[in-house]
Scaffold this motif. Structure first.
Motif, PDB file in Angstrom:
ATOM      1  N   GLU A  23      -9.508   3.697  -4.526  1.00  0.00           N
ATOM      2  CA  GLU A  23      -9.350   5.007  -4.980  1.00  0.00           C
ATOM      3  C   GLU A  23     -10.549   5.476  -5.750  1.00  0.00           C
ATOM      4  OE1 GLU A  23      -7.422   7.153  -3.146  1.00  0.00           O
ATOM      5  OE2 GLU A  23      -6.678   5.312  -1.766  1.00  0.00           O
ATOM      6  N   LYS A  43      -3.466   6.287  -7.064  1.00  0.00           N
ATOM      7  CA  LYS A  43      -4.363   7.319  -7.110  1.00  0.00           C
ATOM      8  C   LYS A  43      -4.323   8.048  -8.552  1.00  0.00           C
ATOM      9  CE  LYS A  43      -4.358   8.703  -2.162  1.00  0.00           C
ATOM     10  NZ  LYS A  43      -4.190   9.753  -1.185  1.00  0.00           N
ATOM     11  N   TRP A 103       0.942  -1.211  -0.033  1.00  0.00           N
ATOM     12  CA  TRP A 103       0.156  -0.017   0.085  1.00  0.00           C
ATOM     13  C   TRP A 103       0.964   1.097   0.058  1.00  0.00           C
ATOM     14  CZ3 TRP A 103      -0.420   3.652   3.877  1.00  0.00           C
ATOM     15  CH2 TRP A 103      -1.492   4.700   3.745  1.00  0.00           C
ATOM     16  N   LEU A 119       0.459   3.334  -3.437  1.00  0.00           N
ATOM     17  CA  LEU A 119      -0.694   4.505  -3.303  1.00  0.00           C
ATOM     18  C   LEU A 119      -0.653   5.445  -4.167  1.00  0.00           C
ATOM     19  CD1 LEU A 119      -3.190   5.013  -1.676  1.00  0.00           C
ATOM     20  CD2 LEU A 119      -1.974   6.230  -0.118  1.00  0.00           C
ATOM     21  N   LYS A 145     -13.358   6.052  -3.608  1.00  0.00           N
ATOM     22  CA  LYS A 145     -13.154   7.238  -2.951  1.00  0.00           C
ATOM     23  C   LYS A 145     -13.522   8.540  -3.473  1.00  0.00           C
ATOM     24  CE  LYS A 145      -9.727   5.389   0.482  1.00  0.00           C
ATOM     25  NZ  LYS A 145      -8.429   5.684   0.869  1.00  0.00           N
ATOM     26  N   MET A 146     -12.898   8.494  -4.622  1.00  0.00           N
ATOM     27  CA  MET A 146     -12.902   9.942  -5.421  1.00  0.00           C
ATOM     28  C   MET A 146     -14.390   9.956  -5.802  1.00  0.00           C
ATOM     29  SD  MET A 146      -9.295   9.605  -7.689  1.00  0.00           S
ATOM     30  CE  MET A 146      -7.883   9.823  -6.952  1.00  0.00           C
ATOM     31  N   ALA A 178      -6.405   5.844 -10.693  1.00  0.00           N
ATOM     32  CA  ALA A 178      -8.008   6.051 -10.546  1.00  0.00           C
ATOM     33  C   ALA A 178      -8.148   7.336 -11.118  1.00  0.00           C
ATOM     34  CB  ALA A 178      -8.181   6.051  -8.809  1.00  0.00           C
ATOM     35  N   LEU A 233      -6.380  -1.869  -4.886  1.00  0.00           N
ATOM     36  CA  LEU A 233      -6.071  -0.540  -4.358  1.00  0.00           C
ATOM     37  C   LEU A 233      -6.740   0.652  -5.213  1.00  0.00           C
ATOM     38  CD1 LEU A 233      -4.678   0.992  -2.160  1.00  0.00           C
ATOM     39  CD2 LEU A 233      -2.471   0.580  -3.603  1.00  0.00           C
ATOM     40  N   VAL A 234      -6.503   0.573  -6.668  1.00  0.00           N
ATOM     41  CA  VAL A 234      -7.101   1.344  -7.757  1.00  0.00           C
ATOM     42  C   VAL A 234      -8.529   1.217  -7.549  1.00  0.00           C
ATOM     43  CG1 VAL A 234      -7.435   2.005 -10.269  1.00  0.00           C
ATOM     44  CG2 VAL A 234      -5.355   1.202  -9.202  1.00  0.00           C
TER      45      VAL A 234
END
Length: 87
Positions: free
Chosen positions: A75, A35, A27, A31, A78-79, A38, A71-72
């Motif tokens: 993100e 991000k 991570w 990260l 979240k976005m 994403a 992980l993508v």
């Protein structure tokens, strides 16, 4: 099956802790890249319109390793949530 670490053997606890450490290191290292990826996916939303979600799923499925794809995906979610809350 118990998920209480106190009920597990030392070897089982060590294995769980090693995996947690590996995922944290992954991570930390990825990260920024996740991000950026994403952001790239979200930037296509206006251009792809109704087909965007399907396209994003295909793009995420093509990412390797699977931990990076997860992980993508996090993100992107979240976005998208942040964009929805700012309206």
């Amino acid at each position: 099956m118990s998920f209480n670490l106190a009920n597990m053997s030392f070897a089982e606890r060590a294995q769980i802790e090693a995996e947690k450490s590996r995922l944290f290191d992954f991570w930390q290292s990825n990260l920024g890249k996740a991000k950026a990826e994403a952001g790239r996916l979200i930037s296509e939303k206006s251009r792809r319109k109704g087909k965007w979600a399907e396209w994003v799923r295909a793009e995420l499925d093509a990412l390797n390793p699977p931990d990076f794809a997860s992980l993508v995906r996090l993100e992107v979610n979240k976005m998208m949530a942040a964009a929805a809350n700012s309206r």
